[in-house]
Enzyme design. Sequence first.
Site, mmCIF file in Angstrom:
data_model
loop_
_atom_site.group_PDB
_atom_site.id
_atom_site.type_symbol
_atom_site.label_atom_id
_atom_site.label_comp_id
_atom_site.label_asym_id
_atom_site.label_seq_id
_atom_site.Cartn_x
_atom_site.Cartn_y
_atom_site.Cartn_z
ATOM 1 N N CYS A 43 52.009 -10.986 -18.949
ATOM 2 C CA CYS A 43 52.951 -9.923 -19.297
ATOM 3 C C CYS A 43 52.427 -9.247 -20.560
ATOM 4 O O CYS A 43 51.455 -9.712 -21.161
ATOM 5 C CB CYS A 43 54.351 -10.492 -19.501
ATOM 6 S SG CYS A 43 54.380 -11.894 -20.622
ATOM 7 N N HIS A 92 45.217 -10.998 -11.338
ATOM 8 C CA HIS A 92 45.693 -10.392 -10.093
ATOM 9 C C HIS A 92 44.771 -10.668 -8.892
ATOM 10 O O HIS A 92 44.444 -9.759 -8.118
ATOM 11 C CB HIS A 92 45.855 -8.874 -10.277
ATOM 12 C CG HIS A 92 46.550 -8.492 -11.561
ATOM 13 N ND1 HIS A 92 47.458 -9.305 -12.190
ATOM 14 C CD2 HIS A 92 46.456 -7.376 -12.336
ATOM 15 C CE1 HIS A 92 47.889 -8.709 -13.292
ATOM 16 N NE2 HIS A 92 47.293 -7.547 -13.411
ATOM 17 N N ASP A 104 53.724 -9.589 -14.742
ATOM 18 C CA ASP A 104 53.088 -8.316 -15.076
ATOM 19 C C ASP A 104 54.043 -7.313 -15.722
ATOM 20 O O ASP A 104 53.733 -6.124 -15.801
ATOM 21 C CB ASP A 104 52.390 -7.671 -13.872
ATOM 22 C CG ASP A 104 51.410 -6.595 -14.325
ATOM 23 O OD1 ASP A 104 50.752 -6.802 -15.351
ATOM 24 O OD2 ASP A 104 51.340 -5.531 -13.681
ATOM 25 N N ASN A 163 51.382 1.671 -15.485
ATOM 26 C CA ASN A 163 50.633 2.569 -14.590
ATOM 27 C C ASN A 163 51.014 2.486 -13.126
ATOM 28 O O ASN A 163 50.208 2.862 -12.266
ATOM 29 C CB ASN A 163 49.112 2.333 -14.718
ATOM 30 C CG ASN A 163 48.613 2.586 -16.116
ATOM 31 O OD1 ASN A 163 48.887 3.634 -16.678
ATOM 32 N ND2 ASN A 163 47.920 1.629 -16.699
HETATM 33 C C1 0GY Z 1 47.900 -5.084 -15.802
HETATM 34 C C2 0GY Z 1 47.351 -3.872 -15.297
HETATM 35 C C3 0GY Z 1 47.080 -2.666 -15.811
HETATM 36 C C4 0GY Z 1 47.013 -2.281 -17.168
HETATM 37 C C5 0GY Z 1 46.713 -3.082 -18.175
HETATM 38 O O1 0GY Z 1 46.080 -3.504 -20.334
HETATM 39 C C6 0GY Z 1 46.424 -2.644 -19.545
HETATM 40 O O2 0GY Z 1 46.520 -1.451 -19.835
HETATM 41 O O3 0GY Z 1 46.617 -4.370 -18.023
HETATM 42 C C7 0GY Z 1 46.747 -1.639 -14.822
HETATM 43 O O4 0GY Z 1 46.981 -0.450 -15.103
HETATM 44 O O5 0GY Z 1 46.232 -1.990 -13.741
HETATM 45 O O6 0GY Z 1 47.235 -6.112 -15.801
HETATM 46 O O7 0GY Z 1 49.050 -5.143 -16.195
#
Ligand code: 0GY
Length: 306
Positions: free
Chosen positions: A34, A183, A258, A263
């Site tokens: 998270c 993921h 998460d 995004n």
């Molecule tokens: C996630 C995924 C994303 C973004 C980030 O650090 C981040 O900006 O992790 C994503 O946009 O796929 O792991 O939460």
Amino acid sequence: MTTPAVKSPGWLDWYPDPSAPRFAMPTGAVDAHCHVFGPSDQFPFADERKYTPCDASKDQLFALRDHLGATRNVIVQATCHGADNTAMVDAVEASSGTARGIATVRPDVTDTELRTLHDAGVRGVRFNFLRRLVDTAPESELLTIAKRIERLGWHIVIYFEGQDLADLEGFFDTLPVPIVIDHMGRPDVTAPVDGPEFDRFLRFVDRNNAWVKVSCPERLTVIGPAALHGESSAYIDVVPFERKVVDEFPDSVLWGSDWPHPNLTDHMPDDGLVVDRIPLFAPTPELQHKLLVANPTRLYWPNETA
Ligand code: 0GY
């Protein structure tokens, strides 16, 4: 305090009123993926960020943790904060030992800075290979960081997309510390679960004794949150992949919410429904305990037994 940031166009905020999960997570459950965002007037976002999110504070994260029935969090530095780990560290320090952190650092980070992060509760760094999120550092720089953190007993969280593994795995194989994969390596869930791409991923996990986060179905799904349209469960097309990973690696899988789901563009998941999916891929109490309690406790609170 500075002025609050203006969100990226079309930004979807996290779900404000998640349902109470029907699935009760076992005592001691860890949400192992998270983030916190800002609040931006207190912890400004990095100049080099590729998106500007809504705020998602530590207090909101901890309230969600309690609502979902988890006990602990692993807070992963989000790219919108670059290598300024202040907001993440503030959250970990405020957690009274119920959170660990994953940082982003540059190769010139000092040993004193690393030790300070460790003392705050950080246990790893994240290497991100998604071009839409970061300008990934050269492999030589990443290897320098990997060697610097080795003495702290940290691990590396790697974030990449399934189709890029063939190019990246040679580098990953050289990393001198444990690997944690975000993921499930972001598989293409329209490809067969027993096809060559996912098989490459499974063999990579096996070869490296890697940890795998069974997380983010809302990002992997193609059919979407069908439960919202009367089906029995959400993101059903991701289940075969989740099941396969849990079946093959029951002692090295982790689960994460998460939250706050950066995004996403077409919908925002109800976090209670995301929790309700867990028995679809960890169907027995024994598997649920490994996924949610024993495995993350061994990785992040190794002095405890779970
Ligand atoms: C996630 C995924 C994303 C973004 C980030 O650090 C981040 O900006 O992790 C994503 O946009 O796929 O792991 O939460």
